[in-house]
Design a protein around this motif. Structure first.
Motif, PDB file in Angstrom:
ATOM      1  N   ASP A  19      42.931  48.094  31.892  1.00 55.58           N
ATOM      2  CA  ASP A  19      41.562  48.037  32.377  1.00 55.58           C
ATOM      3  C   ASP A  19      41.098  46.590  32.564  1.00 55.58           C
ATOM      4  O   ASP A  19      40.405  46.279  33.538  1.00 55.58           O
ATOM      5  N   PHE A  68      35.172  49.358  32.023  1.00 56.85           N
ATOM      6  CA  PHE A  68      35.286  48.104  31.280  1.00 56.85           C
ATOM      7  C   PHE A  68      34.445  48.142  30.005  1.00 56.85           C
ATOM      8  O   PHE A  68      34.915  47.801  28.920  1.00 56.85           O
ATOM      9  N   PHE A  96      39.727  45.080  36.112  1.00 58.91           N
ATOM     10  CA  PHE A  96      38.361  44.565  36.202  1.00 58.91           C
ATOM     11  C   PHE A  96      38.335  43.106  36.624  1.00 58.91           C
ATOM     12  O   PHE A  96      37.612  42.727  37.557  1.00 58.91           O
ATOM     13  N   ALA A 142      34.527  50.744  37.836  1.00 58.63           N
ATOM     14  CA  ALA A 142      35.168  49.610  37.166  1.00 58.63           C
ATOM     15  C   ALA A 142      34.313  49.097  36.017  1.00 58.63           C
ATOM     16  O   ALA A 142      34.812  48.820  34.916  1.00 58.63           O
ATOM     17  N   LEU A 143      33.020  48.967  36.250  1.00 60.04           N
ATOM     18  CA  LEU A 143      32.110  48.501  35.208  1.00 60.04           C
ATOM     19  C   LEU A 143      32.011  49.512  34.067  1.00 60.04           C
ATOM     20  O   LEU A 143      32.030  49.144  32.885  1.00 60.04           O
TER      21      LEU A 143
END
Length: 302
Positions: free
Chosen positions: A167, A134, A171, A130-131
């Motif tokens: 996205d 992002f 996030f 996810a990071l």
């Protein structure tokens, strides 16, 4: 009124945007009548959804395509502000309640419980992935050759914008989830770490764009700038600042909200809450996790 209608008229009409926004609006409006949704959460949802529509489907899109700092402003809304407000409203229960019961029983619930769906959710809601997505999407679309092509090809331009929206929703949904884990995907402390980790890369890229002494994105000069009184370098510097300061500040605000959820859950002794044997778990209506019926309708329930 004429002026307002003029600005609301889309520069490039997109049925996809209209349908997506309309479906989300109808589901939330229907579901909010049954789920317990506070006024503040309703305001946050409608503000976020409206922000996405304005950034995607109004005459402002002309300026987003013809000025770099306006483009950065658009992505600040698509990737940060709009998804942030929607996630802050925690609309999962309302959106799920907005789907007709028979559809939920026959299609939505079985689809969300398949092995493929669970694997996909495990991947996109993995904190590292996810990071990476992002931050990585910001860097990807600001690479000069890719950015050049995206601003020339309307199909790639729309892929770029939609990738930022999707996205951003994933996030911020992961980070701003107010529930304990489980049913939330991440423990409150890890949510804070994830959102804080997103700050340095944004600062570095924003500072690089701001301090670079040459024009990184000549596409705007080639296609014609919306504001001829702003020099290309000044335009680039403003765009870098928008990524550097407001973009990073959104992450700081997200970390503070995640910290608030952590303190609230700690005060209610819910940080290590575990499901009792045989206790029935009900899906919340969003792919990120599942929750009890009470938590599905009221994330702040004790």
């Amino acid at each position: 009124m004429t002026t307002l209608l003029y600005w609301l008229d889309p520069w490039e009409p997109s049925p996809t945007v209209v349908i997506a926004i309309l479906v989300a609006a109808v589901l939330f409006a229907r579901g909010a009548r049954h789920a317990r949704v506070s006024i503040s959460r309703r305001i946050a949802f409608w503000a976020g959804l409206s922000a996405l529509y304005v950034a995607l489907h109004t005459r402002l899109d002309y300026f987003f395509e013809h000025e770099f700092f306006m483009h950065r402003l658009q992505h600040l809304v698509l990737h940060h502000l709009g998804p942030f407000l929607i996630a802050l409203s925690y609309p999962g229960a309302a959106l799920r309640a907005g789907v007709p019961f028979e559809w939920r029983r026959r299609w939505l619930r079985p689809a969300s419980q398949t092995r493929v769906a669970r694997m996909m959710f495990d991947i996109v809601f993995n904190p590292v992935i996810a990071l990476t997505l992002f931050v990585g999407l910001i860097y990807l679309w600001l690479l000069s050759p890719i950015h050049f092509k995206a601003m020339l090809d309307y199909r790639l331009y729309r892929v770029m914008n939609w990738s930022m929206v999707i996205d951003g929703l994933l996030f911020w949904w992961l980070v701003l989830d107010p529930r304990p884990a489980p049913p939330a995907r991440l423990a409150p402390g890890r949510r804070i770490l994830v959102v804080i980790a997103a700050i340095p890369p944004q600062i570095v890229l924003g500072a690089f764009i701001f301090f670079t002494p040459r024009e990184l994105y000549p596409i705007y000069s080639i296609c014609g700038r919306a504001f001829t009184w702003i020099t290309p370098m000044r335009d680039q510097q403003i765009g870098g600042l928008l990524l550097w300061i407001p973009g990073s500040m959104m992450s700081v605000i997200g970390a503070l909200i995640a910290l608030r959820h952590w303190l609230r859950l700690s005060a209610r002794a819910r940080l290590r809450q575990e499901s009792k044997p045989g206790r029935r778990i009900q899906t919340c209506g969003m792919p990120s996790s599942s929750c009890t019926p009470d938590e599905a309708t009221n994330p702040n329930a004790p």
